[in-house]
Scaffold this active site. Structure first.
Site, PDB file in Angstrom:
ATOM      1  N   LYS A 176      13.755  66.039 -14.170  1.00  0.00           N
ATOM      2  CA  LYS A 176      14.166  66.815 -12.981  1.00  0.00           C
ATOM      3  C   LYS A 176      14.778  68.132 -13.463  1.00  0.00           C
ATOM      4  O   LYS A 176      15.994  68.280 -13.531  1.00  0.00           O
ATOM      5  CB  LYS A 176      15.168  66.018 -12.133  1.00  0.00           C
ATOM      6  CG  LYS A 176      14.497  65.063 -11.159  1.00  0.00           C
ATOM      7  CD  LYS A 176      15.500  64.330 -10.289  1.00  0.00           C
ATOM      8  CE  LYS A 176      15.921  65.093  -9.068  1.00  0.00           C
ATOM      9  NZ  LYS A 176      14.902  65.144  -8.012  1.00  0.00           N
TER      10      LYS A 176
HETATM   11  N1  PMP Z   1       9.374  63.471  -6.577  1.00  0.00           N
HETATM   12  C1  PMP Z   1      10.144  64.559  -6.579  1.00  0.00           C
HETATM   13  C2  PMP Z   1       9.547  65.854  -6.943  1.00  0.00           C
HETATM   14  C3  PMP Z   1      11.501  64.464  -6.238  1.00  0.00           C
HETATM   15  O1  PMP Z   1      12.275  65.557  -6.240  1.00  0.00           O
HETATM   16  C4  PMP Z   1      12.027  63.218  -5.871  1.00  0.00           C
HETATM   17  C5  PMP Z   1      13.473  63.111  -5.457  1.00  0.00           C
HETATM   18  N2  PMP Z   1      14.319  62.908  -6.542  1.00  0.00           N
HETATM   19  C6  PMP Z   1      11.189  62.101  -5.886  1.00  0.00           C
HETATM   20  C7  PMP Z   1       9.861  62.261  -6.246  1.00  0.00           C
HETATM   21  C8  PMP Z   1      11.693  60.738  -5.548  1.00  0.00           C
HETATM   22  O2  PMP Z   1      12.515  60.245  -6.567  1.00  0.00           O
HETATM   23  P1  PMP Z   1      13.749  59.312  -6.224  1.00  0.00           P
HETATM   24  O3  PMP Z   1      13.234  58.216  -5.384  1.00  0.00           O
HETATM   25  O4  PMP Z   1      14.229  58.832  -7.545  1.00  0.00           O
HETATM   26  O5  PMP Z   1      14.737  60.139  -5.496  1.00  0.00           O
END
Ligand code: PMP
Length: 323
Positions: free
Chosen positions: A156
């Site tokens: 991220k």
């Molecule tokens: N894809 C992206 C690009 C995201 O920003 C997120 C949010 N964090 C997710 C998928 C989903 O991940 P998570 O369920 O861990 O929040």
């Protein structure tokens, strides 16, 4: 209400005082990694439950490793800091916590090495992100998902989110709720802030990590519920754009979006154009789990307040401080 408080430069400080300089490397180049953690308010129990904090910490550590950022705190220290941050702010509503590991040095120069790193976190009230009841109307983005060979999507990375922001804005300015991004090969990758799942042949299917998705924690949670509570099979394989159109159901998962049914893609109705039964059932159980209504999933939750002592906003860790 207590003064809004952040964790910054190793201390809890008023949010209004937590400022970075305009030459900070992370601001100049996006050289930072982050997490988004939800705290979900349960009014009956007068409790705020942080969701899967350790899993988010593990992922931010992995993001930091990929990007050569040094995260000097241990997992236990980070759990403690994040829980304390939530308790100090005293919110009695749904919240979102944003931990960031970033290149904190104030210096010009494109690189990842030989720079100082730091950690900060803030918390903010945060309601619904997509309309989980009505479902989302999505459009395939003309912006392709960034590739692992360019900027690793499983990390991220703050700067990487320009890619997501472009897709989200294109979708919204064109009258849709959310974007669905394809990868460089033209296969379905994910939403701008959500993973994507289709229902076909009675199974849940989602793209593999190698299709440049973020390896979502909500996705894992939904799959665990689907397998154990609903007895469904899950599959990770490449998905074509046209397969979205003919899927029985499509839904998105994400910390912000929870489990949100997709009712339309590129103006083509998914199923009969209403949230499907599997999406609905998963959504219902997921909401119960994250708000502390399913004891079998208590291990996913970190309660913030000590409700045994009072129903008020008392930090859970006050016990340990002898308060
Ligand atoms: N894809 C992206 C690009 C995201 O920003 C997120 C949010 N964090 C997710 C998928 C989903 O991940 P998570 O369920 O861990 O929040």
């Amino acid at each position: 209400m207590p003064t809004p408080t952040a964790f910054f430069q190793g201390h809890f400080v008023p949010l209004a005082e937590a400022k970075i300089g305009i030459m900070t490397h992370a601001f100049l180049y996006g050289t930072a990694v982050f997490e988004g953690i939800r705290g979900n308010w349960n009014g009956e129990q007068q409790q705020l439950y942080l969701f899967r904090v350790r899993d988010h910490i593990q992922r931010v550590r992995q993001s930091a490793k990929i990007m050569r950022l040094d995260l000097r705190y241990s997992d236990d220290e980070l759990v403690d800091t994040i829980t304390q941050l939530a308790a100090l702010n005293g919110y009695r509503e749904d919240v979102y916590i944003r931990p960031i590991v970033y290149k904190s040095q104030e210096v010009v120069g494109v690189r990842m090495h030989n720079l100082e790193d730091d950690f900060l976190a803030f918390i903010t009230p945060f309601g619904a992100y997509l309309d989980a009841d009505a479902g989302a109307r999505c459009a395939t983005s003309s912006w392709r998902r960034v590739d692992d060979a360019a900027i690793p999507a499983r990390a991220k990375v703050n700067g990487l989110y320009v890619n997501n922001a472009m897709a989200k804005t294109e979708a919204q300015l064109n009258g849709f709720d959310e974007a669905i991004m394809l990868n460089q090969d033209g296969h379905v990758s994910e939403g701008s802030g959500e993973n994507i799942v289709i229902v076909r042949f009675g199974r849940l299917i989602t793209p593999p990590p190698s299709d440049n998705i973020l390896e979502g924690i909500t996705l894992e949670t939904a799959f665990e519920i689907a397998q154990h509570a609903l007895g469904l099979t899950v599959e990770r394989r490449t998905i074509d754009r046209s397969e979205l159109y003919i899927a029985d159901e499509v839904f998105m998962t994400g910390t912000a979006a929870h489990v949100t049914p997709v009712v339309e893609v590129d103006r083509i109705a998914i199923g009969d154009g209403r949230p499907g039964p599997i999406s609905r059932e998963l959504q219902r159980r997921y909401f119960d789990a994250i708000t502390g209504r399913l004891p079998e999933h208590a291990q996913w939750l970190t309660p913030v307040y000590d409700t045994a002592v009072s129903a008020g906003a008392r930090p859970a860790d006050a016990r340990h401080r002898g308060a």
